[in-house]
Scaffold this active site. Structure first.
Site, PDB file in Angstrom:
ATOM      1  CB  SER A  70      -1.546   2.597  17.783  1.00  0.00           C
ATOM      2  OG  SER A  70      -0.975   2.116  18.984  1.00  0.00           O
ATOM      3  CB  VAL A  99      -0.971   0.020   1.199  1.00  0.00           C
ATOM      4  CG1 VAL A  99      -1.932  -1.149   1.123  1.00  0.00           C
ATOM      5  CG2 VAL A  99      -0.217   0.032   2.530  1.00  0.00           C
ATOM      6  CE1 TYR A 108       2.627   0.847  15.159  1.00  0.00           C
ATOM      7  CE2 TYR A 108       2.273   1.613  17.406  1.00  0.00           C
ATOM      8  CZ  TYR A 108       1.866   0.876  16.311  1.00  0.00           C
ATOM      9  OH  TYR A 108       0.693   0.172  16.365  1.00  0.00           O
ATOM     10  CB  SER A 145       3.361   6.619  11.830  1.00  0.00           C
ATOM     11  OG  SER A 145       3.078   5.469  12.607  1.00  0.00           O
ATOM     12  CE  LYS A 146      -0.298   2.441  13.548  1.00  0.00           C
ATOM     13  NZ  LYS A 146      -1.109   1.869  12.440  1.00  0.00           N
TER      14      LYS A 146
END
Length: 250
Positions: free
Chosen positions: A134, A57, A147, A150-151
């Site tokens: 998240s 993706v 991480y 990004s969330k």
């Protein structure tokens, strides 16, 4: 074709696979998307109503071809679940730019590309987007600068989508899973970390993949027809209890 169709990315395992099975239970067709071709094929082989499509993706050309293939097969798209994601944990000073970009490519760019390419089809069905972020996008923690960031960006992108696409009847919502009892989590979480999570979560346990999937399927369906721009933490109350766990700092 009148049967509803959901696209689920990261569908070869975990929350994506659990969500696929819940959609099928409720009478939807599912396009299962993953870049791990062997695992995806194994996961999809016995699922009536599901079709596997191999796609990374984070690659624009691959996403464009994916939508051509899906629409040729099913003729419609009623929901997009942006679940594909990668994790990278480590101290900020040890997070190289290459590691940062690897996380952003899938977790953020992939959500943007998949959502943008879905708009025309979702406009026709007045469909829904559910982005999977998240708890790490809602509350800061250690060792997850790429991480968590990004969330957090996915959460805001969801609100942008809701604000702009609502006039077309397209709803956009975000689910933020807390700690989930997956095989991977149980393999890497030490007894001390497991105990710390239990102490910090009001429900005193990890969640299950099905519990997260039920929230996703609800938000895609007609019962959530007036719900958009929302961020739902499916986390046992973890977001309400503070920031960081001492056992995750080393």
């Amino acid at each position: 074709m009148t049967q509803k169709l959901a696209l689920v990315t990261g569908a070869a395992r975990g929350i994506g696979l659990a969500t696929t099975k819940l959609f099928l239970r409720d009478g939807w067709n599912v396009a299962m998307i993953d870049r791990d071709a062997p695992t995806l094929a194994e996961a999809a082989k016995d699922l009536d109503g599901a079709r596997a499509f191999v796609c990374d993706v984070s690659i624009p050309e691959a996403v464009d071809q994916l939508y051509k293939d899906v629409l040729e097969k099913f003729g419609r798209i009623d929901a997009l679940v942006n679940n594909a994601g990668v994790a990278d944990f480590g101290p900020i000073e040890e997070t190289t730019f290459a590691r940062w970009r690897t996380v952003m490519d899938t977790n953020l760019d992939g959500v943007f590309l998949m959502s943008q390419a879905a708009i025309a089809a979702l406009r026709e069905t007045r469909g829904a987007i559910v982005n999977i972020a998240s708890i790490s996008g809602l509350r800061a923690s250690t060792l997850r600068v790429a991480y968590g960031t990004s969330k957090a960006a996915v959460i805001h992108m969801t609100k942008q989508q809701a604000a702009e696409l609502g006039e077309h009847g397209i709803r956009a919502n975000c689910v933020c899973p807390g700690p989930v009892r997956t095989k991977l989590a149980m393999a890497v979480h030490s007894p001390a970390i497991i105990a710390a999570y239990h102490d910090a979560i009001p429900l005193n346990r990890y969640g299950s993949e099905d519990e997260i999937g039920e929230v996703i399927v609800f938000l895609c369906g007609d019962k959530a027809s007036y719900v958009t721009g929302q961020v739902v933490a499916s986390d046992g109350g973890f977001d309400s209890t503070g920031i960081g766990l001492p056992d995750l700092r080393d």
